[in-house]
Write a protein that holds these residues in place. Structure first.
Motif, PDB file in Angstrom:
ATOM      1  N   GLN A  71     -15.970  -9.686  10.586  1.00 45.62           N
ATOM      2  CA  GLN A  71     -17.397  -9.373  10.672  1.00 45.62           C
ATOM      3  C   GLN A  71     -17.575  -7.898  10.981  1.00 45.62           C
ATOM      4  N   GLU A  72     -18.228  -7.182  10.072  1.00 43.50           N
ATOM      5  CA  GLU A  72     -18.569  -5.780  10.275  1.00 43.50           C
ATOM      6  C   GLU A  72     -20.071  -5.641  10.094  1.00 43.50           C
ATOM      7  N   ARG A  73     -20.757  -5.223  11.146  1.00 40.91           N
ATOM      8  CA  ARG A  73     -22.208  -5.040  11.062  1.00 40.91           C
ATOM      9  C   ARG A  73     -22.591  -3.736  11.742  1.00 40.91           C
ATOM     10  N   GLY A  74     -23.679  -3.151  11.286  1.00 46.36           N
ATOM     11  CA  GLY A  74     -24.092  -1.876  11.842  1.00 46.36           C
ATOM     12  C   GLY A  74     -23.010  -0.835  11.635  1.00 46.36           C
ATOM     13  N   CYS A  75     -22.609  -0.182  12.722  1.00 50.63           N
ATOM     14  CA  CYS A  75     -21.559   0.840  12.619  1.00 50.63           C
ATOM     15  C   CYS A  75     -20.188   0.293  12.963  1.00 50.63           C
ATOM     16  N   GLY A  76     -20.025  -1.035  12.882  1.00 56.48           N
ATOM     17  CA  GLY A  76     -18.732  -1.645  13.165  1.00 56.48           C
ATOM     18  C   GLY A  76     -17.762  -1.495  12.010  1.00 56.48           C
ATOM     19  N   GLN A  77     -16.505  -1.189  12.337  1.00 60.28           N
ATOM     20  CA  GLN A  77     -15.442  -1.054  11.335  1.00 60.28           C
ATOM     21  C   GLN A  77     -14.202  -1.785  11.826  1.00 60.28           C
ATOM     22  N   VAL A  78     -13.582  -2.554  10.913  1.00 59.93           N
ATOM     23  CA  VAL A  78     -12.371  -3.296  11.240  1.00 59.93           C
ATOM     24  C   VAL A  78     -11.245  -2.832  10.329  1.00 59.93           C
ATOM     25  N   ASP A  79     -10.119  -2.464  10.934  1.00 59.92           N
ATOM     26  CA  ASP A  79      -8.907  -2.106  10.204  1.00 59.92           C
ATOM     27  C   ASP A  79      -7.774  -2.909  10.807  1.00 59.92           C
ATOM     28  N   ASN A  80      -7.500  -4.077  10.212  1.00 57.82           N
ATOM     29  CA  ASN A  80      -6.522  -5.028  10.733  1.00 57.82           C
ATOM     30  C   ASN A  80      -6.906  -5.404  12.167  1.00 57.82           C
ATOM     31  N   LEU A  81      -6.155  -4.985  13.187  1.00 57.10           N
ATOM     32  CA  LEU A  81      -6.467  -5.347  14.564  1.00 57.10           C
ATOM     33  C   LEU A  81      -7.055  -4.178  15.363  1.00 57.10           C
ATOM     34  N   THR A  82      -7.563  -3.175  14.653  1.00 54.39           N
ATOM     35  CA  THR A  82      -8.282  -2.078  15.287  1.00 54.39           C
ATOM     36  C   THR A  82      -9.767  -2.235  14.989  1.00 54.39           C
ATOM     37  N   PHE A  83     -10.569  -2.230  16.046  1.00 55.38           N
ATOM     38  CA  PHE A  83     -12.002  -2.513  15.942  1.00 55.38           C
ATOM     39  C   PHE A  83     -12.774  -1.313  16.498  1.00 55.38           C
ATOM     40  N   ARG A  84     -13.681  -0.768  15.687  1.00 57.24           N
ATOM     41  CA  ARG A  84     -14.398   0.439  16.078  1.00 57.24           C
ATOM     42  C   ARG A  84     -15.904   0.252  15.981  1.00 57.24           C
ATOM     43  N   LEU A  85     -16.604   0.785  16.973  1.00 56.82           N
ATOM     44  CA  LEU A  85     -18.037   1.028  16.875  1.00 56.82           C
ATOM     45  C   LEU A  85     -18.169   2.546  16.829  1.00 56.82           C
ATOM     46  N   THR A  86     -18.657   3.068  15.725  1.00 55.35           N
ATOM     47  CA  THR A  86     -18.614   4.513  15.506  1.00 55.35           C
ATOM     48  C   THR A  86     -19.898   5.231  15.921  1.00 55.35           C
ATOM     49  N   ALA A 129     -14.771  -5.686  18.986  1.00 53.30           N
ATOM     50  CA  ALA A 129     -15.658  -4.793  19.738  1.00 53.30           C
ATOM     51  C   ALA A 129     -17.085  -5.077  19.289  1.00 53.30           C
ATOM     52  N   TYR A 130     -17.943  -5.414  20.240  1.00 58.26           N
ATOM     53  CA  TYR A 130     -19.297  -5.869  19.934  1.00 58.26           C
ATOM     54  C   TYR A 130     -20.249  -5.313  20.991  1.00 58.26           C
ATOM     55  N   ARG A 131     -21.313  -4.649  20.566  1.00 60.77           N
ATOM     56  CA  ARG A 131     -22.294  -4.110  21.505  1.00 60.77           C
ATOM     57  C   ARG A 131     -23.057  -5.242  22.172  1.00 60.77           C
ATOM     58  N   THR A 132     -22.987  -5.300  23.501  1.00 62.58           N
ATOM     59  CA  THR A 132     -23.796  -6.291  24.214  1.00 62.58           C
ATOM     60  C   THR A 132     -25.256  -5.838  24.209  1.00 62.58           C
ATOM     61  N   GLY A 133     -26.141  -6.697  24.678  1.00 65.03           N
ATOM     62  CA  GLY A 133     -27.558  -6.378  24.683  1.00 65.03           C
ATOM     63  C   GLY A 133     -27.911  -5.138  25.481  1.00 65.03           C
ATOM     64  N   SER A 134     -27.079  -4.804  26.483  1.00 69.49           N
ATOM     65  CA  SER A 134     -27.345  -3.619  27.303  1.00 69.49           C
ATOM     66  C   SER A 134     -26.314  -2.517  27.078  1.00 69.49           C
ATOM     67  N   GLY A 135     -25.538  -2.640  25.997  1.00 72.83           N
ATOM     68  CA  GLY A 135     -24.451  -1.694  25.765  1.00 72.83           C
ATOM     69  C   GLY A 135     -24.649  -0.795  24.572  1.00 72.83           C
ATOM     70  N   ASN A 136     -23.687   0.081  24.377  1.00 74.61           N
ATOM     71  CA  ASN A 136     -23.678   0.973  23.210  1.00 74.61           C
ATOM     72  C   ASN A 136     -22.272   1.545  23.020  1.00 74.61           C
ATOM     73  N   GLY A 137     -21.982   1.919  21.775  1.00 73.22           N
ATOM     74  CA  GLY A 137     -20.742   2.605  21.464  1.00 73.22           C
ATOM     75  C   GLY A 137     -20.902   4.086  21.720  1.00 73.22           C
TER      76      GLY A 137
END
Length: 198
Positions: A42-57, A176-184
């Protein structure tokens, strides 16, 4: 002669037990069976998945920002998840790392998240589980879920959280997932992910 045969047979049986390939869970040992559930990325918004590396950019503090693996649904019995994560960068805060999702209730059931500085906490209720989630540290997470009874979370092998569980359909997610009160931004690397059931 009879005693020697019995001793030899006993030694052979003991060696067989030592050499037989079995699934060994890291916590709550028992009659676990190793399983390999399927997953979707699942990649949504600025989420990026590369195998087992998960990024919010991005640093966006709204909307659906996620980079995750969503595993197959289960409906009963006891399930155990194990995985190691390393936060390689955390420019933001309050990023969910691992979820047990209640599909029957259409929402998260348990979410393990990290704040900048290393605090690991349960999103629902806010309980602090550990301070081990600092940038660069390898952290082992185990969740043991007895559907209809209890959900337990271990950090580095120590029980840190218990939560009553309803019956229903559930699945595991991590990344890696932004919680309701979080941000990357944030980058999380997972490794040695395993699943068992009994």
């Amino acid at each position: 002669m009879g005693i020697k045969v019995l001793a030899t047979a006993g030694l052979t049986a003991a060696c067989g037990l030592l050499l037989a390939p079995t699934a060994h869970a890291e916590v709550e040992p028992g009659s676990w069976t190793s399983v390999a559930p399927t997953f979707n990325v699942q990649e949504r918004g600025c989420g990026q998945v590369d195998n087992l590396t998960f990024r919010l950019t991005c640093s966006t503090a709204s909307g659906d920002q996620r980079a995750e693996r969503r595993y197959a649904t289960y409906t009963g019995g006891t399930r155990q998840f194990e995985g190691y994560f390393r936060i390689s960068s955390m420019g933001g805060t309050r990023i969910s790392l691992k979820q047990t999702f209640n599909e029957s209730a259409a929402g998260p059931f348990f979410m393990l998240a990290a704040e900048r500085g290393g605090r690991l906490y349960a999103v629902h209720g806010g309980a602090t589980l550990s301070g081990a989630g600092t940038v660069g540290a390898n952290v082992r997470v185990n969740t043991v879920h007895q559907v209809g009874n209890e959900h337990r979370t271990y950090i580095n092998g120590s029980l840190k959280h218990t939560y009553s569980s309803p019956r229903g359909s559930f699945y595991d997610k991590f990344g890696a997932y932004r919680t309701g009160s979080g941000n990357g931004p944030a980058t999380v690397v997972w490794s040695d992910v395993k699943f068992w059931r009994k």
